[in-house]
Scaffold this motif. Structure first.
Motif: not given
Ligand SMILES: C[S@@+](CC[C@H](N)C(=O)[O-])C[C@H]1O[C@@H](n2cnc3c(N)ncnc32)[C@H](O)[C@@H]1O
Length: 225
Positions: A186-207
């Motif tokens: 699920x995409x937590x509403x408080x974080x306003x994410x479009x998806x449940x899975x998000x890549x947050x660091x492009x350098x190390x692909x941390x997801x």
């Protein structure tokens, strides 16, 4: 105050590099960090997302009282401070990491066997970030980690899985695991994410992926009539 100064100067590349060289050369120095009560954070995009988005969301959720954070280090010893109203538990299978765990709430043990250490339905949230490829490596262990997180989470409880999405650390899709499918993403509403899975660091692909243990667990065995 000292920690704020540290955090500010950690953005200075030369200081950041020197400190990491120093800690690499003299790893024993790490153990002074919690003893001195200073905060020496990792500064990068995934850490920011964890500390500035995920933690406040959990801290503000009144349904969340017990949190398990898996895998500790000199840069996580202070994480309990994000949760003044909640019980913050930690686990790490490396006994040498215990000084960075939460005093009185730390277990030396593996996430692959969480139910050996905690009762069923015990936690409201479990965070397992940075373990895949750093100790939870085989397909079987990762699958088992999902199963074990499922056991120790209450129905409706949240699993936050974080990993560096690099082939050298994870060579197959997590969706191929049975344990993965015990949860609802699920995409937590408080974080306003479009998806449940998000890549947050492009350098190390941390997801990060946000999952819930369903409120009603589907029955495996159909009733015999
Ligand atoms: C890369 S660090 C990640 C630490 C932290 N969770 C974070 O947010 O960065 C990996 C840590 O997880 C621990 N670890 C690896 N496999 C584990 C397992 N199966 N059970 C418990 N701890 C484990 C290691 O000992 C190490 O301290």
């Amino acid at each position: 105050m000292l920690s704020k100064i540290f955090k500010a100067i950690l953005h200075v590349p030369l200081f950041k590099q020197s400190l990491s060289v120093l800690l690499r050369q003299f790893p024993a120095l790490q153990y002074l960090i919690p003893k001195l009560g200073i905060i020496v954070p990792i500064v990068n995009a995934d850490r920011d997302f964890l500390e500035q988005k995920i933690f406040p969301m959990l801290a503000e959720d009144r349904q969340i009282k017990k949190i398990l954070f898996a895998g500790v280090g000199s840069y996580t010893w202070h994480y309990f401070k994000f949760f003044p109203q909640q019980d913050f538990y930690t686990i790490d299978f490396d006994a040498k990491k215990a000084p960075f765990g939460q005093p009185g709430m730390h277990v030396v043990g593996s996430v692959v066997a969480l139910s050996d250490h905690y009762a069923s339905d015990f936690f409201d949230a479990v965070i397992i970030s940075g373990l895949i490829g750093y100790g939870v490596n085989s397909k079987q262990d990762i699958d088992q980690t999902y199963h074990e997180a499922f056991k120790v989470l209450r129905p409706g409880g949240m699993l936050i899985m974080g990993w560096n999405n690099q082939p050298a650390l994870l060579s197959f899709p997590l969706e191929t695991l049975d344990g993965y499918h015990e949860f609802d993403s699920f995409a937590p509403a408080p974080l306003e994410l479009a998806k449940a899975r998000v890549e947050v660091n492009l350098e190390n692909a941390h997801t990060f992926e946000f999952m819930r243990k369903p409120l009603v667990v589907a029955q495996q065995d159909a009733a015999v009539v």
